[in-house]
Write a protein that holds these residues in place. Sequence first.
Motif, mmCIF file in Angstrom:
data_model
loop_
_atom_site.group_PDB
_atom_site.id
_atom_site.type_symbol
_atom_site.label_atom_id
_atom_site.label_comp_id
_atom_site.label_asym_id
_atom_site.label_seq_id
_atom_site.Cartn_x
_atom_site.Cartn_y
_atom_site.Cartn_z
ATOM 1 N N GLY A 1 4.706 -37.419 7.179
ATOM 2 C CA GLY A 1 4.268 -38.705 6.649
ATOM 3 C C GLY A 1 5.329 -39.788 6.627
ATOM 4 O O GLY A 1 5.057 -40.905 6.183
ATOM 5 N N LYS B 1 7.434 -40.743 11.722
ATOM 6 C CA LYS B 1 8.015 -40.318 13.006
ATOM 7 C C LYS B 1 7.016 -40.483 14.147
ATOM 8 O O LYS B 1 7.316 -41.082 15.173
ATOM 9 C CB LYS B 1 8.434 -38.832 12.955
ATOM 10 C CG LYS B 1 9.335 -38.461 11.814
ATOM 11 C CD LYS B 1 9.680 -36.967 11.814
ATOM 12 C CE LYS B 1 8.500 -36.014 11.632
ATOM 13 N NZ LYS B 1 7.899 -36.059 10.274
ATOM 14 N N SER B 2 5.838 -39.913 13.924
ATOM 15 C CA SER B 2 4.835 -39.911 14.982
ATOM 16 C C SER B 2 4.358 -41.330 15.289
ATOM 17 O O SER B 2 4.169 -41.696 16.449
ATOM 18 C CB SER B 2 3.676 -39.009 14.563
ATOM 19 O OG SER B 2 2.690 -39.021 15.534
ATOM 20 N N THR B 3 4.188 -42.116 14.252
ATOM 21 C CA THR B 3 3.782 -43.513 14.448
ATOM 22 C C THR B 3 4.816 -44.250 15.296
ATOM 23 O O THR B 3 4.475 -45.009 16.203
ATOM 24 C CB THR B 3 3.611 -44.208 13.083
ATOM 25 O OG1 THR B 3 2.642 -43.486 12.320
ATOM 26 C CG2 THR B 3 3.168 -45.638 13.245
HETATM 27 P P1 ADP Z 1 4.959 -38.256 10.469
HETATM 28 O O1 ADP Z 1 4.830 -38.228 11.953
HETATM 29 O O2 ADP Z 1 6.367 -38.482 10.025
HETATM 30 O O3 ADP Z 1 4.359 -37.061 9.803
HETATM 31 P P2 ADP Z 1 3.084 -40.412 10.645
HETATM 32 O O4 ADP Z 1 3.759 -41.380 11.533
HETATM 33 O O5 ADP Z 1 2.046 -39.560 11.241
HETATM 34 O O6 ADP Z 1 4.175 -39.508 9.927
HETATM 35 O O7 ADP Z 1 2.435 -41.183 9.423
HETATM 36 C C1 ADP Z 1 3.156 -42.150 8.674
HETATM 37 C C2 ADP Z 1 2.269 -42.698 7.591
HETATM 38 O O8 ADP Z 1 1.248 -43.481 8.168
HETATM 39 C C3 ADP Z 1 1.568 -41.615 6.774
HETATM 40 O O9 ADP Z 1 1.592 -42.015 5.432
HETATM 41 C C4 ADP Z 1 0.177 -41.628 7.320
HETATM 42 O O10 ADP Z 1 -0.742 -41.250 6.328
HETATM 43 C C5 ADP Z 1 -0.022 -43.066 7.722
HETATM 44 N N1 ADP Z 1 -0.967 -43.224 8.834
HETATM 45 C C6 ADP Z 1 -0.873 -42.671 10.070
HETATM 46 N N2 ADP Z 1 -1.912 -43.036 10.840
HETATM 47 C C7 ADP Z 1 -2.681 -43.844 10.077
HETATM 48 C C8 ADP Z 1 -3.901 -44.555 10.288
HETATM 49 N N3 ADP Z 1 -4.521 -44.512 11.479
HETATM 50 N N4 ADP Z 1 -4.393 -45.285 9.282
HETATM 51 C C9 ADP Z 1 -3.751 -45.347 8.102
HETATM 52 N N5 ADP Z 1 -2.607 -44.718 7.832
HETATM 53 C C10 ADP Z 1 -2.078 -43.969 8.797
#
Ligand code: ADP
Length: 225
Positions: free
Chosen positions: A39, A42-44
């Motif tokens: 959360g 990273k992935s974003t």
């Molecule tokens: P990680 O890869 O570090 O686990 P993410 O990049 O997946 O984290 O997510 C970062 C944050 O963005 C998290 O709090 C997640 O819930 C939120 N998030 C990711 N995708 C969406 C979306 N499509 N809509 C709303 N919030 C999102």
Amino acid sequence: MATIELNGLIKRYGQTTVVHGIDLSIQDGEFVVLVGPSGCGKSTTLRMIAGLEEISGGEIRIGGRVVNDFQPKDRNIAMVFQNYAIYPHMTVADNIAFGLYRSKLSKSQKRQRVEQVAEMLGLSQLLERRPSALSGGQRQRVAIGRAMVRDPAAFLFDEPLSNLDAQLRTQMRIEIKRLHHRLGTTSVFVTHDQVEAMTMADRIVVMRDGRILQVGTPLELYEKP
Ligand code: ADP
Ligand code: ADP
């Protein structure tokens, strides 16, 4: 090969900011690991680099060019996912060749390229098999082959090993690093696993709550007294 620069990169979902203005400069050929708890963004961040997620602010440069408005296919980078993303009904050869579906190579040139990539990944004997007849590690290699076959300027890995058992994970870390030494392609690798970060990275970027907490080599970050 290409540099990747993030300047003040921001991502918002509605009112919520999940990436808070990240600055990061990745060198040509560098293997950078983004690590941090689930959360933390990273992935974003990775998906914004790939162009799979729109950015809310800032700038992304690949090989010096601002790519903010580029489609994924025009960024010349390849993404490797955790869930393999390979097609069950297609052979290994066709799965790898799928990475070339837009290319102008002739059929025989494509075949040659697929064989070359399969050789590098130890898949030469498996080209006519379907994914159901492969091990988890072999499937992951097919996914890497699909990404490699276009000879991209950079690889983006989104937790590619987290579905594998411990032994296979260790083996695939070594294989991915070996491949990186051989190809020298700029790589950004996302994981929540500190050991993975430490064993694979040239440089580790530690993220928390959408921000960069620390940047350094594994030695600088983890082996200080
Ligand atoms: P990680 O890869 O570090 O686990 P993410 O990049 O997946 O984290 O997510 C970062 C944050 O963005 C998290 O709090 C997640 O819930 C939120 N998030 C990711 N995708 C969406 C979306 N499509 N809509 C709303 N919030 C999102
Ligand atoms: P289209 O709508 O024509 O399929 P898209 O913009 O949806 O085009 O993206 C397809 C292209 O984007 C593919 O040719 C591929 O080059 C690139 N692409 C999409 N996903 C990925 C990925 N995970 N890794 C690398 N490239 C990708």
